[in-house]
Design an enzyme around this catalytic site. Structure first.
Site, PDB file in Angstrom:
ATOM      1  N   GLY A 158      15.602 -65.714  61.206  1.00 47.27           N
ATOM      2  CA  GLY A 158      15.853 -66.439  62.442  1.00 47.27           C
ATOM      3  C   GLY A 158      15.309 -68.338  61.330  1.00 47.27           C
ATOM      4  N   HIS A 159      14.259 -67.412  60.572  1.00 45.55           N
ATOM      5  CA  HIS A 159      13.450 -68.625  59.694  1.00 45.55           C
ATOM      6  C   HIS A 159      14.355 -69.741  59.169  1.00 45.55           C
ATOM      7  CE1 HIS A 159       9.337 -65.933  60.424  1.00 45.55           C
ATOM      8  NE2 HIS A 159       9.148 -67.872  60.885  1.00 45.55           N
TER       9      HIS A 159
ATOM     10  N   LYS B 290      13.791 -69.499  70.116  1.00 48.24           N
ATOM     11  CA  LYS B 290      13.425 -68.581  71.487  1.00 48.24           C
ATOM     12  C   LYS B 290      12.185 -69.135  71.864  1.00 48.24           C
ATOM     13  CE  LYS B 290      10.921 -64.519  69.132  1.00 48.24           C
ATOM     14  NZ  LYS B 290      10.400 -65.188  68.912  1.00 48.24           N
TER      15      LYS B 290
ATOM     16  N   LEU C 215      15.006 -61.855  66.573  1.00 49.93           N
ATOM     17  CA  LEU C 215      14.051 -61.524  65.189  1.00 49.93           C
ATOM     18  C   LEU C 215      12.375 -62.369  65.431  1.00 49.93           C
ATOM     19  CD1 LEU C 215      16.531 -61.794  62.365  1.00 49.93           C
ATOM     20  CD2 LEU C 215      15.792 -59.634  63.905  1.00 49.93           C
TER      21      LEU C 215
HETATM   22  P1  AMP Z   1       6.768 -68.574  63.430  1.00 50.06           P
HETATM   23  O1  AMP Z   1       6.467 -68.472  62.319  1.00 50.06           O
HETATM   24  O2  AMP Z   1       7.281 -67.324  64.014  1.00 50.06           O
HETATM   25  O3  AMP Z   1       6.087 -69.417  63.900  1.00 50.06           O
HETATM   26  O4  AMP Z   1       8.854 -69.435  63.471  1.00 50.06           O
HETATM   27  C1  AMP Z   1       8.261 -71.025  62.751  1.00 50.06           C
HETATM   28  C2  AMP Z   1      10.033 -71.404  63.391  1.00 50.06           C
HETATM   29  O5  AMP Z   1      10.712 -70.019  63.852  1.00 50.06           O
HETATM   30  C3  AMP Z   1       9.333 -71.785  65.557  1.00 50.06           C
HETATM   31  O6  AMP Z   1      10.478 -73.186  65.539  1.00 50.06           O
HETATM   32  C4  AMP Z   1      10.649 -70.549  66.033  1.00 50.06           C
HETATM   33  O7  AMP Z   1      10.947 -70.638  66.883  1.00 50.06           O
HETATM   34  C5  AMP Z   1      11.395 -70.378  64.769  1.00 50.06           C
HETATM   35  N1  AMP Z   1      11.903 -68.907  64.958  1.00 50.06           N
HETATM   36  C6  AMP Z   1      11.172 -67.957  65.109  1.00 50.06           C
HETATM   37  N2  AMP Z   1      11.981 -66.247  65.613  1.00 50.06           N
HETATM   38  C7  AMP Z   1      13.065 -67.264  65.616  1.00 50.06           C
HETATM   39  C8  AMP Z   1      14.507 -66.232  66.114  1.00 50.06           C
HETATM   40  N3  AMP Z   1      14.618 -65.356  66.200  1.00 50.06           N
HETATM   41  N4  AMP Z   1      15.361 -67.078  65.752  1.00 50.06           N
HETATM   42  C9  AMP Z   1      15.181 -68.308  66.077  1.00 50.06           C
HETATM   43  N5  AMP Z   1      14.220 -69.331  64.975  1.00 50.06           N
HETATM   44  C10 AMP Z   1      13.277 -68.986  65.004  1.00 50.06           C
END
Ligand code: AMP
Length: 273
Positions: free
Chosen positions: A33-34, A146, A181
């Site tokens: 996702g990241h 997400k 994810l």
């Molecule tokens: P986090 O590390 O969880 O704060 O996520 C960092 C970024 O990645 C945020 O903008 C989330 O929305 C994005 N993100 C997390 N999971 C996914 C995913 N499965 N698909 C796309 N973007 C994602």
């Protein structure tokens, strides 16, 4: 790839930078996702910066701050392999001091859905994103659909504070079987992972209903709740893109959101229709 750990050093490094900058804020434990956010940023910008910062202010007391997955070395390798130019890796003290100015989430949109069960969560999210955007001054910043409510509130903040960054929304990346994810999926046991599939299944079923012409929110939510049971559901909601509840799905302008717990793990997912 250059790794920078303090805001002052990063600002100094970027002082004479004229190239377009794509920025992806994360909390680490990077997954596909990241990576999709990084890829999008690579396509659209000349320089790509990723931050890894586990932001304490967006966790409430008793939440999983201490056990949030940490994969620093693997994350560095992923960033390097993805062609990230700068990895910003600050410590808590680099970002926060003991007496802080901070942002408050809007009283309505910040306190529904996730904000209802986690009342100060979005204050922490907005504060850290504001800080990071001010440190990096990117041309574009990338956020996942997400976390739809987070994306909505950050877009609102950028608009209401007249900030010049462009917010780019990126589609949710899923496992082959549909599970969205998330770094928190690491908490799931194999059995819980199977249970967690009810979340994406409920969204697929909602989409199928809409495609059959059933647009009534109450009917769709009831069907989703049936599929989700016996998970502990925090909310199932049908909103328009301004994040207001709607009684009928408006194609091209709706988001259906779910948050449910599997064991102690809270999982979010949504579909944009
Ligand atoms: P986090 O590390 O969880 O704060 O996520 C960092 C970024 O990645 C945020 O903008 C989330 O929305 C994005 N993100 C997390 N999971 C996914 C995913 N499965 N698909 C796309 N973007 C994602």
């Amino acid at each position: 790839m250059k790794i920078i750990s303090t805001p002052i050093e990063l600002k100094e490094y970027l002082k004479n930078e004229n190239r377009s900058i794509g920025f992806i804020p994360t909390m680490g434990a990077l997954h596909e996702g990241h990576i999709s956010l990084i890829k999008k940023a690579k396509e659209q910008n000349e320089l790509v910066i990723v931050s890894i910062f586990l932001n304490p202010t967006q966790f409430l007391r008793g939440e999983d701050l201490d056990k949030y997955p940490k994969k620093d070395e693997a994350d560095k390798q992923i960033c390097k392999l993805c062609g990230v130019d700068i990895l910003f890796f600050p410590k808590t003290d680099d970002i926060y001091s003991s007496d802080e100015v901070s942002l408050l989430a809007p009283k309505v949109r910040g306190y529904v859905l996730e904000g209802e069960s986690r009342p100060s969560h979005f204050n922490g999210v907005l504060t850290v994103v504001m800080k990071l955007l001010n440190i990096v001054s990117p041309t574009r910043a990338y956020f996942g659909k997400k976390d739809a409510q987070q994306l909505n509130l950050i877009s609102l903040m950028v608009k209401q504070f007249f900030m010049s960054v462009e917010i780019v929304a990126v589609d949710t990346v899923r496992e082959k079987d549909g599970l969205a994810l998330s770094s928190r999926n690491a908490y799931l046991t194999p059995l819980q992972r199977v249970e967690a599939l009810k979340i994406s299944t409920s969204l697929r079923s909602a989409t199928a209903m809409v495609m059959r012409g059933i647009l009534d929110s109450e009917l769709i939510v009831a069907n989703m709740r049936e599929i989700l049971s016996p998970l502990d559901i925090s909310y199932v909601a049908i909103l328009n893109r301004e994040f207001t509840q709607i009684s009928k799905v408006e194609l091209g302008n709706s988001v259906i959101l779910v948050e449910a717990s599997v064991g102690n793990t809270r999982l979010l997912d949504n579909i944009w229709l």
